[in-house]
Design a protein around this motif. Structure first.
Motif, PDB file in Angstrom:
ATOM      1  N   THR A 102       0.815  -1.226   0.000  1.00  0.00           N
ATOM      2  CA  THR A 102       0.000   0.000   0.000  1.00  0.00           C
ATOM      3  C   THR A 102       0.842   1.268   0.000  1.00  0.00           C
ATOM      4  O   THR A 102       0.283   2.371   0.001  1.00  0.00           O
ATOM      5  CB  THR A 102      -0.919   0.025   1.234  1.00  0.00           C
ATOM      6  OG1 THR A 102      -0.105   0.011   2.428  1.00  0.00           O
ATOM      7  CG2 THR A 102      -1.847  -1.179   1.238  1.00  0.00           C
ATOM      8  N   GLN A 103       2.185   1.137   0.021  1.00  0.00           N
ATOM      9  CA  GLN A 103       3.024   2.323   0.104  1.00  0.00           C
ATOM     10  C   GLN A 103       2.826   3.242  -1.099  1.00  0.00           C
ATOM     11  O   GLN A 103       2.962   4.465  -0.983  1.00  0.00           O
ATOM     12  CB  GLN A 103       4.499   1.916   0.221  1.00  0.00           C
ATOM     13  CG  GLN A 103       4.818   1.119   1.473  1.00  0.00           C
ATOM     14  CD  GLN A 103       4.472   1.881   2.749  1.00  0.00           C
ATOM     15  OE1 GLN A 103       4.757   3.073   2.865  1.00  0.00           O
ATOM     16  NE2 GLN A 103       3.835   1.208   3.697  1.00  0.00           N
ATOM     17  N   SER A 104       2.531   2.679  -2.251  1.00  0.00           N
ATOM     18  CA  SER A 104       2.343   3.487  -3.452  1.00  0.00           C
ATOM     19  C   SER A 104       0.895   3.911  -3.650  1.00  0.00           C
ATOM     20  O   SER A 104       0.580   4.610  -4.611  1.00  0.00           O
ATOM     21  CB  SER A 104       2.823   2.708  -4.687  1.00  0.00           C
ATOM     22  OG  SER A 104       2.100   1.493  -4.821  1.00  0.00           O
ATOM     23  N   PHE A 107      -4.204   6.303  -0.990  1.00  0.00           N
ATOM     24  CA  PHE A 107      -4.945   6.223   0.266  1.00  0.00           C
ATOM     25  C   PHE A 107      -4.586   4.920   0.966  1.00  0.00           C
ATOM     26  O   PHE A 107      -4.625   3.844   0.364  1.00  0.00           O
ATOM     27  CB  PHE A 107      -6.456   6.282   0.003  1.00  0.00           C
ATOM     28  CG  PHE A 107      -7.308   6.103   1.233  1.00  0.00           C
ATOM     29  CD1 PHE A 107      -7.337   7.080   2.214  1.00  0.00           C
ATOM     30  CD2 PHE A 107      -8.071   4.959   1.418  1.00  0.00           C
ATOM     31  CE1 PHE A 107      -8.114   6.916   3.356  1.00  0.00           C
ATOM     32  CE2 PHE A 107      -8.844   4.786   2.545  1.00  0.00           C
ATOM     33  CZ  PHE A 107      -8.867   5.780   3.521  1.00  0.00           C
ATOM     34  N   GLN A 108      -4.216   5.026   2.258  1.00  0.00           N
ATOM     35  CA  GLN A 108      -3.835   3.850   3.039  1.00  0.00           C
ATOM     36  C   GLN A 108      -4.841   3.675   4.170  1.00  0.00           C
ATOM     37  O   GLN A 108      -4.795   4.386   5.172  1.00  0.00           O
ATOM     38  CB  GLN A 108      -2.431   4.021   3.601  1.00  0.00           C
ATOM     39  CG  GLN A 108      -1.358   4.166   2.525  1.00  0.00           C
ATOM     40  CD  GLN A 108       0.030   4.342   3.088  1.00  0.00           C
ATOM     41  OE1 GLN A 108       0.278   4.072   4.263  1.00  0.00           O
ATOM     42  NE2 GLN A 108       0.954   4.817   2.265  1.00  0.00           N
ATOM     43  N   PRO A 109      -5.780   2.736   4.024  1.00  0.00           N
ATOM     44  CA  PRO A 109      -6.832   2.565   5.044  1.00  0.00           C
ATOM     45  C   PRO A 109      -6.293   1.905   6.305  1.00  0.00           C
ATOM     46  O   PRO A 109      -5.428   1.022   6.242  1.00  0.00           O
ATOM     47  CB  PRO A 109      -7.849   1.665   4.337  1.00  0.00           C
ATOM     48  CG  PRO A 109      -7.042   0.895   3.349  1.00  0.00           C
ATOM     49  CD  PRO A 109      -5.955   1.815   2.898  1.00  0.00           C
ATOM     50  N   GLN A 149      -0.279  12.543   0.916  1.00  0.00           N
ATOM     51  CA  GLN A 149       0.368  13.768   1.357  1.00  0.00           C
ATOM     52  C   GLN A 149       0.288  13.983   2.865  1.00  0.00           C
ATOM     53  O   GLN A 149       0.659  15.043   3.359  1.00  0.00           O
ATOM     54  CB  GLN A 149      -0.213  14.986   0.634  1.00  0.00           C
ATOM     55  CG  GLN A 149      -1.700  15.206   0.861  1.00  0.00           C
ATOM     56  CD  GLN A 149      -2.547  14.517  -0.189  1.00  0.00           C
ATOM     57  OE1 GLN A 149      -2.185  13.443  -0.668  1.00  0.00           O
ATOM     58  NE2 GLN A 149      -3.658  15.135  -0.551  1.00  0.00           N
ATOM     59  N   GLY A 150      -0.195  12.986   3.610  1.00  0.00           N
ATOM     60  CA  GLY A 150      -0.227  13.082   5.068  1.00  0.00           C
ATOM     61  C   GLY A 150      -1.556  13.498   5.646  1.00  0.00           C
ATOM     62  O   GLY A 150      -1.736  13.480   6.861  1.00  0.00           O
ATOM     63  N   ASP A 151      -2.517  13.902   4.825  1.00  0.00           N
ATOM     64  CA  ASP A 151      -3.841  14.263   5.322  1.00  0.00           C
ATOM     65  C   ASP A 151      -4.586  13.002   5.764  1.00  0.00           C
ATOM     66  O   ASP A 151      -4.260  11.890   5.358  1.00  0.00           O
ATOM     67  CB  ASP A 151      -4.644  14.983   4.236  1.00  0.00           C
ATOM     68  CG  ASP A 151      -3.945  16.227   3.728  1.00  0.00           C
ATOM     69  OD1 ASP A 151      -3.112  16.777   4.473  1.00  0.00           O
ATOM     70  OD2 ASP A 151      -4.209  16.634   2.584  1.00  0.00           O
ATOM     71  N   ARG A 152      -5.613  13.192   6.583  1.00  0.00           N
ATOM     72  CA  ARG A 152      -6.405  12.062   7.064  1.00  0.00           C
ATOM     73  C   ARG A 152      -7.837  12.195   6.553  1.00  0.00           C
ATOM     74  O   ARG A 152      -8.418  13.288   6.540  1.00  0.00           O
ATOM     75  CB  ARG A 152      -6.397  12.002   8.587  1.00  0.00           C
ATOM     76  CG  ARG A 152      -7.161  10.796   9.140  1.00  0.00           C
ATOM     77  CD  ARG A 152      -6.802  10.458  10.564  1.00  0.00           C
ATOM     78  NE  ARG A 152      -7.499   9.252  11.016  1.00  0.00           N
ATOM     79  CZ  ARG A 152      -7.093   8.036  10.758  1.00  0.00           C
ATOM     80  NH1 ARG A 152      -5.986   7.856  10.052  1.00  0.00           N
ATOM     81  NH2 ARG A 152      -7.753   6.968  11.185  1.00  0.00           N
ATOM     82  N   MET A 153      -8.404  11.061   6.152  1.00  0.00           N
ATOM     83  CA  MET A 153      -9.755  11.050   5.618  1.00  0.00           C
ATOM     84  C   MET A 153     -10.593  10.021   6.356  1.00  0.00           C
ATOM     85  O   MET A 153     -10.121   8.925   6.663  1.00  0.00           O
ATOM     86  CB  MET A 153      -9.738  10.697   4.128  1.00  0.00           C
ATOM     87  CG  MET A 153     -11.104  10.859   3.447  1.00  0.00           C
ATOM     88  SD  MET A 153     -11.145  10.204   1.766  1.00  0.00           S
ATOM     89  CE  MET A 153     -11.330   8.454   2.097  1.00  0.00           C
ATOM     90  N   THR A 154     -11.823  10.394   6.671  1.00  0.00           N
ATOM     91  CA  THR A 154     -12.786   9.469   7.258  1.00  0.00           C
ATOM     92  C   THR A 154     -14.082   9.547   6.452  1.00  0.00           C
ATOM     93  O   THR A 154     -14.436  10.598   5.908  1.00  0.00           O
ATOM     94  CB  THR A 154     -13.081   9.793   8.732  1.00  0.00           C
ATOM     95  OG1 THR A 154     -13.617  11.137   8.831  1.00  0.00           O
ATOM     96  CG2 THR A 154     -11.815   9.695   9.578  1.00  0.00           C
TER      97      THR A 154
END
Length: 323
Positions: A102-104, A107-109, A149-154
């Motif tokens: 998932t590194q590439s 989005f990493q859940p 880019q380091g942001d977080r999404m929910t």
């Protein structure tokens, strides 16, 4: 001499109850584990005789991935064909993606569950695959993770409904999807200095067609998009607020590079911007993204790739009828 015919195999009945299948891959830093238990498997009337099909029933829990798998249908090998129904419930997305790199990924859940159910009919006439999927539902709930880019999404929930999907490949690939609906609830994007929220969104599309013959072609008409309560905040101050946004009657013809938007409606939008003492707008700080400079690697002249001249592409034409 060897024969092309399948060997004659006849199975009257196989019935497995509360079985257990375990898999462990310890070659990774975090060992990968998979399990099917309790596994219920039932096979009735299977054979390799022409036109014969066997009835199957598979039901299993996935303890490490936290879900359940259910499949019921029939299966034949001469010719190859199967039809039935498939359901997956409560599969943990973070556990599932451990099996991939998932590194590439953008989005990493790290949280969320996946569920799906559908009916299908598959056959292989004259070695050309044919697939029909009907009444399909795909849903993700309580999804959360980090963006590249380091942001977080929910995301509270996103659900995709497909009334019918067909895939054929007689001489070229053709896919047709009908009755598409996407519903989204409570999207939140958290940046270092800002927060974006979307209360709900909905998209409907009657038909989507894809063909790959002499060239790739994608076409659709009457795509409608609805968004409710968009909000961007910076340090608890509202920078942008839009109670409702709708984009209606969207059509696309990829081969002709044409898209049409029938109507865009924005209701009671509000925007606020502040000029700060350092000469920048608060929007610039709110939307700033942490970037890491990468050193540019210059190849020697003899290793540099040759320059190629690409023919100019036909410009894409977008028409908006009403705003």
């Amino acid at each position: 001499p060897p024969e092309n015919k399948l060997p004659r195999v006849i199975v009257e009945n196989i019935d497995i109850r509360k079985g257990d299948i375990e898999y462990l891959d310890a070659q990774h830093a975090t060992p990968l584990q998979a399990s099917l238990k309790p596994l219920d498997f039932e096979l009735d009337g299977f054979s390799t005789l022409p036109e014969d099909r066997g009835d199957y029933l598979i039901a299993a829990k996935l303890p490490y991935q936290g879900g359940t798998l259910k499949w019921k249908g029939d299966f034949g090998v001469n010719p190859l064909a199967s039809q039935g129904s498939l359901a997956i419930e409560g599969l943990k997305i973070a556990k599932l993606v451990q099996w991939t790199n998932t590194q590439s990924w953008p989005f990493q859940p790290d949280a969320g569950t996946f569920s799906s159910q559908l009916k299908y009919d598959f056959s292989l006439p004259e070695q050309h695959p044919k697939l029909l999927i009907a009444d399909a539902t795909f849903a993700m709930n309580a999804l959360a993770g980090k963006l590249a880019q380091g942001d977080r999404m929910t995301l509270n929930q996103i659900k995709l409904l497909v009334k019918q999907f067909t895939f054929t490949q007689p001489s070229h690939t053709k896919m047709t999807t009908q009755g598409i609906s996407v519903d989204l609830e409570q999207l939140k994007l958290q940046k270092p200095h800002a927060e974006f929220t979307l209360a709900s969104a909905n998209a409907t599309l009657p038909t989507l067609e894809f063909t790959d013959h002499d060239h790739t072609q994608v076409t659709f008409e009457n795509l409608n998009l609805q968004f409710a309560r968009l909000l961007l905040q910076h340090q608890q101050k509202k920078l942008f607020e839009l109670p409702a946004l709708s984009v209606d009657q969207v059509s696309l013809n990829l081969a002709e590079r044409q898209a049409v938007i029938g109507k865009i409606l924005l209701a009671d939008g509000k925007l606020s911007a502040t000029h700060q003492a350092n000469g920048t707008l608060n929007w610039q700080q709110a939307l700033a993204t942490v970037t890491w400079a990468q050193p540019e690697e210059k190849l020697p002249d003899h290793q540099a790739p040759p320059r190629t001249t690409q023919p100019p592409e036909t410009p894409f034409h977008l028409t908006i009828d009403e705003v």
